[in-house]
Design a protein around this motif. Structure first.
Motif, PDB file in Angstrom:
ATOM      1  N   CYS A   1      36.028  -3.772   3.957  1.00  0.00           N
ATOM      2  CA  CYS A   1      34.900  -4.002   4.627  1.00  0.00           C
ATOM      3  C   CYS A   1      34.013  -2.855   5.116  1.00  0.00           C
ATOM      4  O   CYS A   1      32.920  -3.328   5.833  1.00  0.00           O
ATOM      5  N   PRO A   2      33.458  -1.364   4.447  1.00  0.00           N
ATOM      6  CA  PRO A   2      32.695  -0.178   5.190  1.00  0.00           C
ATOM      7  C   PRO A   2      31.450  -1.138   4.957  1.00  0.00           C
ATOM      8  O   PRO A   2      30.836  -0.763   6.249  1.00  0.00           O
ATOM      9  N   ARG A   3      31.144  -2.121   4.466  1.00  0.00           N
ATOM     10  CA  ARG A   3      29.227  -2.916   4.891  1.00  0.00           C
ATOM     11  C   ARG A   3      28.847  -3.174   6.041  1.00  0.00           C
ATOM     12  O   ARG A   3      27.837  -3.982   6.144  1.00  0.00           O
ATOM     13  N   ALA A   4      29.856  -3.601   6.504  1.00  0.00           N
ATOM     14  CA  ALA A   4      30.213  -4.914   7.653  1.00  0.00           C
ATOM     15  C   ALA A   4      29.674  -4.085   9.685  1.00  0.00           C
ATOM     16  O   ALA A   4      30.087  -2.592   8.934  1.00  0.00           O
ATOM     17  N   GLN A   5      29.211  -3.801   9.705  1.00  0.00           N
ATOM     18  CA  GLN A   5      27.864  -3.214  10.463  1.00  0.00           C
ATOM     19  C   GLN A   5      27.955  -3.942  11.748  1.00  0.00           C
ATOM     20  O   GLN A   5      27.203  -3.454  13.013  1.00  0.00           O
ATOM     21  N   VAL A   6      28.392  -5.517  11.909  1.00  0.00           N
ATOM     22  CA  VAL A   6      27.832  -6.265  13.155  1.00  0.00           C
ATOM     23  C   VAL A   6      28.562  -7.483  13.258  1.00  0.00           C
ATOM     24  O   VAL A   6      29.146  -8.065  12.568  1.00  0.00           O
TER      25      VAL A   6
END
Length: 575
Positions: A346-351
């Protein structure tokens, strides 16, 4: 799909190492393929397999078994990626458990299956591996499929996420069943590496993709940021509990990242992953369920149900997951324990929010890989978008390497009813349980406990710090990690610690938990009581004594008791 330069080099190295090992005509030869999370391991493996299939000088009769050790359906994620890469399956034939009825795997075909589907301790494993009327001999459908294939051609075993569960007796049994010429172990964190001598003499192979090459390509983030002292100072006056503070910091960070994507006119919605303690259920009797704490706080901040995903065990605990991996998904937060630790993209996972485990707090690194990827596989001019962010209540003493636990041992003894013995039916009888091994009757036990405390009052007054006004609590802050591979080493050396005072609610929850654990760890038979049913009786007795005998208010003696119980040389541990 056009491969990047480092990916092309890795495919070439894999091909060379594979051919060197194959020429020896030996079996069980390991080929370790180490590549960082986000490097495109599946795509590189796909190109490697296509290279083998298209090599006119290599027409040996072989087939491939691809076993995934990620989530239950991670093997389908790998299969789907290869299906797309192989021109919708026209270049190479891809099979899964739905094709077991064909009885064997044809030349150059790839069979995908998840480890959970074939370990016999699971429901699926018992179905696929237990002998039945549609198989010959004592084989299950999976075992027969493998035996029939082995009779005609060699097998190559590909183990995806090979750092997990591959050293159990059950795993060895499955590998022996497959009897592979070569075992390709694909992982970001191999549990062991072949030595130079074995690689030189073609007894093993090793191919590595360097993390700096992947970062330079733009596929993964440049660095990882641990919560800063400045961030904590900015909200410290809000009188939040420790748990609420971590969630609040993550909400603020997500909102800021969202604005920065919008400024660049990008339709990307950053996702916050919230990892609940894996031992959460064990202590629900004494402390509020962390899932409830998180959900209540999110909803108090106006977060809608449809913006929260949940990925826990049980179908009723899988919510809003269908389109969560899309960059513009409406889901802003996902709660989980261990589900996406491996094999989930899930590349948009950032935090990432990581709550300290209650019983044995240890900072686990497996989940870090889930926030490494860049949403569009490139870096942005805004450097804040090229970073991942972690908020956690761990301190530096919790940062240590953890070995994977092994389970599902292969059985070595079996029982079978003799043919001459008929099935016996026994009548069942039930009676009500009268002894729950609790501190009861509570009034009598409390009277005894108070008497004991009175007799030891002088020692208590001498050994317990009655002047303490706060419970010490440290958390890591201010660390920038530039190498995900060296995460643990850099975190230990670069992170500072800050004091964060527990809220009144935090202290009471900790007090409850410590009473529970004080009973749980007793090893003398005379002192063993059911902690779930007895911790409140212990707490009440302590409350009565500290209030009536020492004249202290609850807010004061809660701090005194908790402070002492947290010490390695606690006065109560000696009793």
């Amino acid at each position: 799909m056009i491969l990047m330069d480092f990916q092309k080099r890795a495919v070439d190295a894999l091909s060379k190492s594979f051919f060197d090992l194959w020429k020896t005509e030996n079996y069980y030869l390991p080929l370790v393929f180490k590549a960082p999370t986000g490097a495109g391991k599946t795509i590189m493996m796909a190109e490697f397999l296509r290279t083998l299939d298209g090599n006119y000088h290599f027409d040996d009769d072989k087939a491939y078994i691809w076993i995934s050790f990620g989530g239950d359906n991670s093997y389908m994620q790998s299969k789907d990626k290869l299906y797309t890469y192989f021109n919708n399956g026209t270049d190479m034939a891809l099979k899964d458990k739905n094709d077991l009825s064909s009885k064997e795997l044809s030349k150059n075909n790839i069979f995908f299956i998840n480890w959970s589907k074939i370990k016999s301790s699971t429901k699926d494993g018992k179905v696929l591996r237990k002998d039945c009327e549609i198989t010959s001999g004592n084989y299950g459908v999976f075992d027969e499929y493998i035996h029939n294939t082995r009779a005609k051609r060699d097998l190559v075993l590909i183990i995806d996420e090979a750092h997990t569960e591959t050293k159990t007796k059950l795993a060895d049994e499955v590998i022996n069943l497959i009897n592979p010429r070569i075992i390709i172990k694909v992982t970001a964190t191999p549990d062991s590496l072949p030595n130079i001598s074995d690689v030189t003499h073609h007894k093993a192979g090793f191919v590595e993709v360097l993390e700096e090459d992947v970062i330079e390509s733009g596929l993964i983030k440049k660095s990882l940021i641990i919560q800063t002292q400045e961030e904590i100072n900015a909200i410290e006056l809000h009188n939040l509990s420790e748990d609420e503070m971590m969630i609040e910091l993550a909400i603020q960070r997500r909102d800021e990242l969202k604005k920065q994507y919008e400024n660049l006119k990008l339709d990307i919605n950053p996702l916050v992953l919230i990892q609940l303690p894996s031992d959460m259920n064990e202590k629900e009797e004494v402390t509020t369920n962390k899932k409830i704490v998180v959900l209540n706080y999110l909803k108090s901040k106006g977060i809608l149900d449809e913006q929260i995903a949940i990925w826990l065990s049980g179908n009723q605990n899988k919510i809003n997951l269908d389109f969560i991996t899309l960059n513009n998904s409406d889901v802003n937060f996902m709660l989980f324990k261990v589900a996406p630790a491996t094999g989930w993209d899930c590349p948009r996972a950032q935090v990432l929010v990581m709550f300290r485990e209650i019983k044995s707090p240890s900072f686990h690194t497996q989940i870090i890989g889930r926030i490494k990827r860049m949403p569009e596989a490139l870096h942005y001019e805004n450097e804040e978008l090229n970073k991942a962010y972690i908020y956690t209540n761990y301190n530096k003493t919790h940062i240590k390497d953890m070995k994977e636990t092994t389970e599902n041992k292969y059985p070595i003894y079996f029982s079978k009813l003799k043919d001459s013995i008929e099935t016996v039916s026994l009548q069942s009888a039930y009676h009500n349980r009268v002894d729950f091994n609790t501190l009861s009757p509570e009034t009598m036990w409390q009277k005894y406990m108070l008497k004991t405390l009175d007799e030891n009052k002088e020692n208590i007054m001498k050994n317990i710090d009655l002047k303490v006004i706060a419970v010490p609590n440290k958390i890591v802050v201010d660390a920038t990690i530039n190498s995900f591979d060296g995460f643990m080493v850099q975190l230990k050396s670069r992170a500072s610690e800050t004091e964060f005072h527990f809220s009144r609610n935090d202290i009471e929850k900790l007090y409850n938990l410590l009473c529970f654990e004080e009973l749980e760890k007793q090893d003398k038979d005379s002192a063993k009581y059911n902690p779930s049913r007895s911790w409140s009786a212990l707490k009440k007795a302590l409350n009565v004594w500290f209030h009536k005998k020492l004249g202290l208010h609850r807010e004061k003696f809660y701090v005194i008791i908790v402070n002492d119980l947290l010490k390695s040389d606690s006065y109560w541990d000696c009793k």
